[in-house]
Design a protein around this motif. Structure first.
Motif, PDB file in Angstrom:
ATOM      1  N   VAL A   1       0.819  -1.224   0.000  1.00 31.91           N
ATOM      2  CA  VAL A   1       0.000   0.000   0.000  1.00 31.91           C
ATOM      3  C   VAL A   1       0.849   1.270   0.000  1.00 31.91           C
ATOM      4  O   VAL A   1       0.556   2.222  -0.720  1.00 31.91           O
ATOM      5  CB  VAL A   1      -0.934   0.022   1.246  1.00 31.91           C
ATOM      6  CG1 VAL A   1      -1.733   1.314   1.309  1.00 31.91           C
ATOM      7  CG2 VAL A   1      -1.862  -1.179   1.248  1.00 31.91           C
TER       8      VAL A   1
ATOM      9  N   ARG B   1       3.367   3.949  -3.606  1.00 30.56           N
ATOM     10  CA  ARG B   1       2.763   5.274  -3.790  1.00 30.56           C
ATOM     11  C   ARG B   1       3.537   6.376  -3.068  1.00 30.56           C
ATOM     12  O   ARG B   1       3.184   7.560  -3.157  1.00 30.56           O
ATOM     13  CB  ARG B   1       1.338   5.289  -3.222  1.00 30.56           C
ATOM     14  CG  ARG B   1       0.364   4.276  -3.814  1.00 30.56           C
ATOM     15  CD  ARG B   1      -0.852   4.236  -2.897  1.00 30.56           C
ATOM     16  NE  ARG B   1      -2.023   3.608  -3.462  1.00 30.56           N
ATOM     17  CZ  ARG B   1      -2.378   2.338  -3.208  1.00 30.56           C
ATOM     18  NH1 ARG B   1      -1.614   1.576  -2.453  1.00 30.56           N
ATOM     19  NH2 ARG B   1      -3.487   1.849  -3.730  1.00 30.56           N
TER      20      ARG B   1
ATOM     21  N   SER C   1      -2.771   9.750  -0.192  1.00 30.89           N
ATOM     22  CA  SER C   1      -3.980   9.833  -1.030  1.00 30.89           C
ATOM     23  C   SER C   1      -5.159   9.135  -0.358  1.00 30.89           C
ATOM     24  O   SER C   1      -4.983   8.287   0.523  1.00 30.89           O
ATOM     25  CB  SER C   1      -3.712   9.192  -2.391  1.00 30.89           C
ATOM     26  OG  SER C   1      -3.477   7.818  -2.200  1.00 30.89           O
TER      27      SER C   1
ATOM     28  N   ASP D   1      -7.138   6.880  -1.519  1.00 32.35           N
ATOM     29  CA  ASP D   1      -7.162   5.414  -1.656  1.00 32.35           C
ATOM     30  C   ASP D   1      -6.135   4.765  -0.736  1.00 32.35           C
ATOM     31  O   ASP D   1      -6.337   3.646  -0.262  1.00 32.35           O
ATOM     32  CB  ASP D   1      -6.987   4.993  -3.128  1.00 32.35           C
ATOM     33  CG  ASP D   1      -5.624   5.346  -3.669  1.00 32.35           C
ATOM     34  OD1 ASP D   1      -5.123   6.449  -3.349  1.00 32.35           O
ATOM     35  OD2 ASP D   1      -5.024   4.533  -4.401  1.00 32.35           O
TER      36      ASP D   1
ATOM     37  N   ARG E   1      -7.760   4.592   2.616  1.00 35.77           N
ATOM     38  CA  ARG E   1      -8.785   3.542   2.595  1.00 35.77           C
ATOM     39  C   ARG E   1      -8.144   2.163   2.727  1.00 35.77           C
ATOM     40  O   ARG E   1      -8.561   1.341   3.546  1.00 35.77           O
ATOM     41  CB  ARG E   1      -9.573   3.623   1.279  1.00 35.77           C
ATOM     42  CG  ARG E   1     -11.068   3.773   1.510  1.00 35.77           C
ATOM     43  CD  ARG E   1     -11.904   3.795   0.251  1.00 35.77           C
ATOM     44  NE  ARG E   1     -11.251   4.102  -0.996  1.00 35.77           N
ATOM     45  CZ  ARG E   1     -11.168   5.311  -1.537  1.00 35.77           C
ATOM     46  NH1 ARG E   1     -11.701   6.356  -0.924  1.00 35.77           N
ATOM     47  NH2 ARG E   1     -10.573   5.506  -2.697  1.00 35.77           N
ATOM     48  N   ALA E   2      -7.086   1.925   1.957  1.00 40.00           N
ATOM     49  CA  ALA E   2      -6.438   0.607   1.986  1.00 40.00           C
ATOM     50  C   ALA E   2      -5.845   0.335   3.367  1.00 40.00           C
ATOM     51  O   ALA E   2      -5.928  -0.781   3.887  1.00 40.00           O
ATOM     52  CB  ALA E   2      -5.363   0.538   0.910  1.00 40.00           C
TER      53      ALA E   2
ATOM     54  N   GLU F   1      -8.663  -0.455   5.759  1.00 35.79           N
ATOM     55  CA  GLU F   1      -9.188  -1.819   5.513  1.00 35.79           C
ATOM     56  C   GLU F   1      -8.243  -2.899   6.023  1.00 35.79           C
ATOM     57  O   GLU F   1      -8.670  -3.979   6.425  1.00 35.79           O
ATOM     58  CB  GLU F   1      -9.440  -2.029   4.009  1.00 35.79           C
ATOM     59  CG  GLU F   1     -10.757  -1.395   3.575  1.00 35.79           C
ATOM     60  CD  GLU F   1     -10.850  -1.229   2.055  1.00 35.79           C
ATOM     61  OE1 GLU F   1     -10.013  -1.805   1.333  1.00 35.79           O
ATOM     62  OE2 GLU F   1     -11.762  -0.491   1.608  1.00 35.79           O
TER      63      GLU F   1
END
Ligand SMILES: Cc1cc2nc3c(=O)[nH]c(=O)nc-3n(C[C@H](O)[C@H](O)[C@H](O)COP(=O)(O)OP(=O)(O)OC[C@H]3O[C@@H](n4cnc5c(N)ncnc54)[C@H](O)[C@@H]3O)c2cc1C
Length: 362
Positions: A16, A20, A31, A33, A36-37, A40
């Motif tokens: 993750v 990035r 970011s 996403d 979010r990752a 999760e």
């Protein structure tokens, strides 16, 4: 448990964060996403207290080990430093409302004239039908532009012009409230930390954390926890830097031999490694103390000071042994160096932390 868990964390961070990370550095924030990752994966809701905190300690160490201190700061503030106030002093209902792993949190304490000396605080919150309305400006707020909620320190009782912190409160503020403006600072390092100037113009607070006017009583234990978190993150950062250094001096050739052929180079790295092992052992000792409810101000200050200052020393050696290639703006050693400096200012400048250690000395 710990080794398997460490491996699990590394897999998530490899998947993750690392692919990035450079992009987040460039854009100045993690970011959506990415958040979010991470949420999760469950890594943003590890225990703050009790025996389970050891899992957090491993996570923070590994997060630091990514080598991206802006990212680690952003995540550390959102998952630990800001929500700590709700974990420690919030009501069940506040915790249920704000502590979802998908929410990004910020901590808005520092002002232009109130950093080390919080008694100069000038943000005010006036009572308004059971809650408060906030006016003032906070600086260097990590996650400032993305925060879903902010923990804000403000004066709630008129203390006249005396520079005292009594009569201040900790407020939780919904990031979507009208009257909040955010401007990102251009910072030397910690570029992915989204450090912002955040202004409040008559902003309604969602609630007070703990009792009104009693922030002083709540700040010290929360700041001890903040320094434990900062120390664990820095430990991972030093490990990353030393790994890079070791591999570089073994492979880089000068005058037909690896740099590590020089005893002076090997001994410099050995000295750093020896200091690192002491700090790392102390960090896990403190994590265990915290698990048992025994974290104290001096111990947290010792860890924060030694880990963050060792990070600066190690990063400087890293630049030096890389030669000019380590001085290029986009090189890893340059990033490690500029990032390391922030660690000795954020969460209490080294000088303040030294004062705390002196004052609580035996
Ligand atoms: C990258 C970064 C991220 C940050 N994130 C946040 C955040 O999310 N939320 C937030 O509220 N704040 C944040 N901060 C602010 C941080 O907590 C403050 O910078 C810190 O508390 C110091 O305050 P100041 O910068 O106002 O320095 P000042 O208090 O003005 O002090 C300036 C300098 O004086 C020196 N000094 C201070 N006291 C003494 C002393 N007793 N003896 C000798 N020298 C001394 C120190 O070197 C210090 O750096 C962040 C800072 C940085 C750099």
């Amino acid at each position: 448990m710990t080794d398997d868990f460490r491996q699990e964390i590394r897999s998530v961070l490899d998947e993750v964060v690392l692919p990035r990370a450079d992009q987040w550095e460039q854009q100045g924030h993690v970011s959506a996403d990415g958040w979010r990752a991470l949420a999760e994966s469950g890594l943003l809701s590890l225990p703050h207290n009790g025996p389970g905190f050891l899992r957090s300690a491993v996570f923070l160490d590994e997060l630091g080990g990514t080598g991206y201190a802006g990212i680690r700061a952003s995540i550390g503030v959102s998952a630990y430093m800001a929500p700590a106030y709700l974990h420690m002093y919030g009501t069940e209902s506040q915790r249920a409302t704000w502590l979802s792993p998908g929410r990004i949190a910020a901590l808005a304490i520092t002002e232009q004239n109130a950093g080390t000396d919080l008694s100069r605080l000038s943000t005010v919150a006036k009572p308004d039908g059971g809650t408060y309305r906030l006016t003032g400006e906070k600086l260097y707020v990590a996650n400032g532009s993305a925060a879903d909620y902010l923990i804000v320190l403000a004066r709630t009782r008129d203390g006249g012009t005396a520079p005292v912190l009594s009569g201040a409160s900790l407020l939780v503020v919904d990031g979507r409230s009208p009257g909040i403006t955010r401007h990102r600072h251009e910072t030397l390092g910690w570029r992915a930390a989204d450090a912002c100037r955040v202004s409040f113009d008559d902003v309604p607070a969602a609630g007070v954390i703990g009792k009104p006017d009693r922030a002083l009583m709540y700040l010290m234990p929360a700041l001890d926890f903040e320094r434990l978190v900062a120390g664990l993150l820095a430990v991972g950062g030093v490990r990353h830097c030393l790994d890079l250094l070791r591999s570089f001096v073994r492979s880089h050739q000068v005058r037909g031999a690896a740099l590590s052929a020089n005893q002076a180079v090997r001994h410099r790295l050995a000295d750093l490694d020896a200091q690192f092992e002491l700090v790392r052992t102390y960090a896990y000792h403190l994590a265990n103390e915290h698990c048992a409810g025994r974290l104290d101000t001096k111990a947290a200050a010792v860890l924060k000071l030694t880990a963050t200052e060792l990070a600066v020393t190690a990063a400087q050696v890293c630049v030096q042994y890389h030669g000019a290639r380590g001085y290029l703006d986009d090189s890893v050693p340059a990033r490690l160096h500029r990032d390391a400096i922030a660690g000795t200012i954020a969460a209490g400048a080294s000088e303040l932390v030294r004062d705390l250690i002196f004052e609580s000395g035996r």
